[in-house]
Design a protein around this motif. Structure first.
Motif, PDB file in Angstrom:
ATOM      1  N   GLY A   1      43.555 -46.154 -28.115  1.00 33.44           N
ATOM      2  CA  GLY A   1      43.369 -45.233 -29.240  1.00 33.44           C
ATOM      3  C   GLY A   1      44.679 -44.692 -29.758  1.00 33.44           C
ATOM      4  O   GLY A   1      44.871 -44.552 -30.972  1.00 33.44           O
ATOM      5  N   SER A   2      45.612 -44.394 -28.864  1.00 38.18           N
ATOM      6  CA  SER A   2      46.926 -43.895 -29.284  1.00 38.18           C
ATOM      7  C   SER A   2      47.673 -44.954 -30.077  1.00 38.18           C
ATOM      8  O   SER A   2      48.279 -44.664 -31.115  1.00 38.18           O
ATOM      9  CB  SER A   2      47.767 -43.484 -28.073  1.00 38.18           C
ATOM     10  N   GLN A   3      47.631 -46.189 -29.605  1.00 40.86           N
ATOM     11  CA  GLN A   3      48.310 -47.252 -30.344  1.00 40.86           C
ATOM     12  C   GLN A   3      47.670 -47.467 -31.709  1.00 40.86           C
ATOM     13  O   GLN A   3      48.361 -47.629 -32.704  1.00 40.86           O
ATOM     14  CB  GLN A   3      48.275 -48.551 -29.549  1.00 40.86           C
ATOM     15  N   ALA A   4      46.352 -47.445 -31.770  1.00 42.85           N
ATOM     16  CA  ALA A   4      45.668 -47.620 -33.057  1.00 42.85           C
ATOM     17  C   ALA A   4      46.025 -46.491 -34.014  1.00 42.85           C
ATOM     18  O   ALA A   4      46.281 -46.727 -35.199  1.00 42.85           O
ATOM     19  CB  ALA A   4      44.165 -47.685 -32.846  1.00 42.85           C
ATOM     20  N   TYR A   5      46.069 -45.268 -33.516  1.00 46.92           N
ATOM     21  CA  TYR A   5      46.409 -44.126 -34.366  1.00 46.92           C
ATOM     22  C   TYR A   5      47.818 -44.272 -34.924  1.00 46.92           C
ATOM     23  O   TYR A   5      48.036 -44.157 -36.125  1.00 46.92           O
ATOM     24  CB  TYR A   5      46.297 -42.821 -33.570  1.00 46.92           C
ATOM     25  N   PHE A   6      48.792 -44.516 -34.049  1.00 45.93           N
ATOM     26  CA  PHE A   6      50.177 -44.567 -34.513  1.00 45.93           C
ATOM     27  C   PHE A   6      50.442 -45.779 -35.384  1.00 45.93           C
ATOM     28  O   PHE A   6      51.197 -45.693 -36.346  1.00 45.93           O
ATOM     29  CB  PHE A   6      51.147 -44.514 -33.332  1.00 45.93           C
ATOM     30  N   ARG A   7      49.823 -46.907 -35.099  1.00 45.67           N
ATOM     31  CA  ARG A   7      50.016 -48.067 -35.977  1.00 45.67           C
ATOM     32  C   ARG A   7      49.416 -47.806 -37.352  1.00 45.67           C
ATOM     33  O   ARG A   7      49.967 -48.207 -38.366  1.00 45.67           O
ATOM     34  CB  ARG A   7      49.416 -49.316 -35.352  1.00 45.67           C
ATOM     35  N   GLY A   8      48.283 -47.117 -37.388  1.00 46.64           N
ATOM     36  CA  GLY A   8      47.697 -46.760 -38.671  1.00 46.64           C
ATOM     37  C   GLY A   8      48.546 -45.760 -39.420  1.00 46.64           C
ATOM     38  O   GLY A   8      48.755 -45.878 -40.627  1.00 46.64           O
ATOM     39  N   GLU A   9      49.071 -44.761 -38.719  1.00 47.72           N
ATOM     40  CA  GLU A   9      49.908 -43.751 -39.356  1.00 47.72           C
ATOM     41  C   GLU A   9      51.229 -44.329 -39.848  1.00 47.72           C
ATOM     42  O   GLU A   9      51.807 -43.836 -40.806  1.00 47.72           O
ATOM     43  CB  GLU A   9      50.196 -42.602 -38.388  1.00 47.72           C
ATOM     44  N   GLN A  10      51.716 -45.380 -39.211  1.00 50.42           N
ATOM     45  CA  GLN A  10      52.976 -45.983 -39.622  1.00 50.42           C
ATOM     46  C   GLN A  10      52.852 -46.720 -40.951  1.00 50.42           C
ATOM     47  O   GLN A  10      53.865 -47.023 -41.576  1.00 50.42           O
ATOM     48  CB  GLN A  10      53.476 -46.966 -38.555  1.00 50.42           C
TER      49      GLN A  10
ATOM     50  N   TRP B   1      38.902 -44.586 -18.939  1.00 53.34           N
ATOM     51  CA  TRP B   1      39.329 -43.494 -19.813  1.00 53.34           C
ATOM     52  C   TRP B   1      40.802 -43.646 -20.192  1.00 53.34           C
ATOM     53  O   TRP B   1      41.175 -43.462 -21.356  1.00 53.34           O
ATOM     54  CB  TRP B   1      39.097 -42.157 -19.113  1.00 53.34           C
ATOM     55  N   VAL B   2      41.634 -44.009 -19.229  1.00 57.15           N
ATOM     56  CA  VAL B   2      43.068 -44.208 -19.508  1.00 57.15           C
ATOM     57  C   VAL B   2      43.254 -45.375 -20.476  1.00 57.15           C
ATOM     58  O   VAL B   2      44.052 -45.288 -21.419  1.00 57.15           O
ATOM     59  CB  VAL B   2      43.851 -44.431 -18.197  1.00 57.15           C
ATOM     60  N   ALA B   3      42.521 -46.461 -20.284  1.00 58.54           N
ATOM     61  CA  ALA B   3      42.633 -47.608 -21.182  1.00 58.54           C
ATOM     62  C   ALA B   3      42.233 -47.244 -22.609  1.00 58.54           C
ATOM     63  O   ALA B   3      42.917 -47.610 -23.570  1.00 58.54           O
ATOM     64  CB  ALA B   3      41.771 -48.758 -20.659  1.00 58.54           C
TER      65      ALA B   3
ATOM     66  N   MET C   1      30.998 -46.002  -2.625  1.00 60.17           N
ATOM     67  CA  MET C   1      30.381 -46.324  -3.895  1.00 60.17           C
ATOM     68  C   MET C   1      30.750 -45.292  -4.965  1.00 60.17           C
ATOM     69  O   MET C   1      31.066 -45.668  -6.078  1.00 60.17           O
ATOM     70  CB  MET C   1      28.857 -46.391  -3.707  1.00 60.17           C
ATOM     71  N   THR C   2      30.689 -44.020  -4.629  1.00 59.46           N
ATOM     72  CA  THR C   2      31.021 -42.965  -5.585  1.00 59.46           C
ATOM     73  C   THR C   2      32.485 -43.030  -5.979  1.00 59.46           C
ATOM     74  O   THR C   2      32.815 -42.863  -7.160  1.00 59.46           O
ATOM     75  CB  THR C   2      30.699 -41.587  -4.985  1.00 59.46           C
ATOM     76  N   ALA C   3      33.351 -43.306  -5.003  1.00 58.05           N
ATOM     77  CA  ALA C   3      34.783 -43.402  -5.292  1.00 58.05           C
ATOM     78  C   ALA C   3      35.068 -44.563  -6.237  1.00 58.05           C
ATOM     79  O   ALA C   3      35.926 -44.459  -7.129  1.00 58.05           O
ATOM     80  CB  ALA C   3      35.580 -43.549  -4.002  1.00 58.05           C
ATOM     81  N   LEU C   4      34.344 -45.649  -6.074  1.00 50.95           N
ATOM     82  CA  LEU C   4      34.514 -46.810  -6.950  1.00 50.95           C
ATOM     83  C   LEU C   4      34.107 -46.467  -8.384  1.00 50.95           C
ATOM     84  O   LEU C   4      34.822 -46.802  -9.333  1.00 50.95           O
ATOM     85  CB  LEU C   4      33.683 -47.979  -6.435  1.00 50.95           C
ATOM     86  N   LEU C   5      33.001 -45.803  -8.546  1.00 55.08           N
ATOM     87  CA  LEU C   5      32.550 -45.412  -9.889  1.00 55.08           C
ATOM     88  C   LEU C   5      33.515 -44.433 -10.541  1.00 55.08           C
ATOM     89  O   LEU C   5      33.817 -44.545 -11.739  1.00 55.08           O
ATOM     90  CB  LEU C   5      31.152 -44.809  -9.820  1.00 55.08           C
ATOM     91  N   ILE C   6      34.010 -43.485  -9.768  1.00 53.62           N
ATOM     92  CA  ILE C   6      34.968 -42.517 -10.310  1.00 53.62           C
ATOM     93  C   ILE C   6      36.256 -43.219 -10.721  1.00 53.62           C
ATOM     94  O   ILE C   6      36.809 -42.964 -11.798  1.00 53.62           O
ATOM     95  CB  ILE C   6      35.229 -41.388  -9.299  1.00 53.62           C
ATOM     96  N   SER C   7      36.740 -44.130  -9.877  1.00 57.70           N
ATOM     97  CA  SER C   7      37.977 -44.840 -10.217  1.00 57.70           C
ATOM     98  C   SER C   7      37.787 -45.726 -11.445  1.00 57.70           C
ATOM     99  O   SER C   7      38.677 -45.821 -12.294  1.00 57.70           O
ATOM    100  CB  SER C   7      38.481 -45.649  -9.025  1.00 57.70           C
ATOM    101  N   LEU C   8      36.635 -46.374 -11.582  1.00 54.49           N
ATOM    102  CA  LEU C   8      36.370 -47.162 -12.786  1.00 54.49           C
ATOM    103  C   LEU C   8      36.317 -46.284 -14.035  1.00 54.49           C
ATOM    104  O   LEU C   8      36.818 -46.664 -15.100  1.00 54.49           O
ATOM    105  CB  LEU C   8      35.052 -47.925 -12.636  1.00 54.49           C
ATOM    106  N   PHE C   9      35.725 -45.120 -13.908  1.00 55.78           N
ATOM    107  CA  PHE C   9      35.674 -44.186 -15.028  1.00 55.78           C
ATOM    108  C   PHE C   9      37.080 -43.752 -15.439  1.00 55.78           C
ATOM    109  O   PHE C   9      37.419 -43.737 -16.625  1.00 55.78           O
ATOM    110  CB  PHE C   9      34.833 -42.957 -14.649  1.00 55.78           C
ATOM    111  N   VAL C  10      37.912 -43.426 -14.463  1.00 63.39           N
ATOM    112  CA  VAL C  10      39.283 -42.978 -14.759  1.00 63.39           C
ATOM    113  C   VAL C  10      40.089 -44.105 -15.394  1.00 63.39           C
ATOM    114  O   VAL C  10      40.784 -43.894 -16.392  1.00 63.39           O
ATOM    115  CB  VAL C  10      39.963 -42.442 -13.482  1.00 63.39           C
ATOM    116  N   VAL C  11      40.005 -45.304 -14.847  1.00 66.88           N
ATOM    117  CA  VAL C  11      40.729 -46.449 -15.411  1.00 66.88           C
ATOM    118  C   VAL C  11      40.253 -46.734 -16.838  1.00 66.88           C
ATOM    119  O   VAL C  11      41.059 -46.980 -17.740  1.00 66.88           O
ATOM    120  CB  VAL C  11      40.572 -47.692 -14.508  1.00 66.88           C
TER     121      VAL C  11
END
Length: 74
Positions: free
Chosen positions: A20-29, A13-15, A1-11
């Protein structure tokens, strides 16, 4: 159960970081750009690798044309 929650948190966060990176660069462009950064090849290359779209210089306009950086009076 803990591993599942940690993996969901990591996924999640990466998403969020990728979106956020795409939004930043598209705005800056599309923002007005300072004259000293007008031809920033490193930004254009990084923005293209993140967003998959080349920066269209036709969408960008010079900004801050009368600031202290360009003023010879200071």
């Amino acid at each position: 159960m803990t591993a599942l929650l940690i993996s969901l948190f990591v996924v999640g966060w990466v998403a969020v970081a990728l979106i956020g990176s795409q939004a930043y660069f598209r705005g800056e462009q599309t923002k007005p750009i300072h004259e000293r950064n007008w031809r920033s090849d490193s930004f254009d290359q990084l923005a293209k690798s993140v967003t998959g779209q080349a920066t269209d210089a036709g969408d960008r306009v010079p900004a801050y044309s009368g600031d202290a950086f360009t003023s010879s009076a200071l």
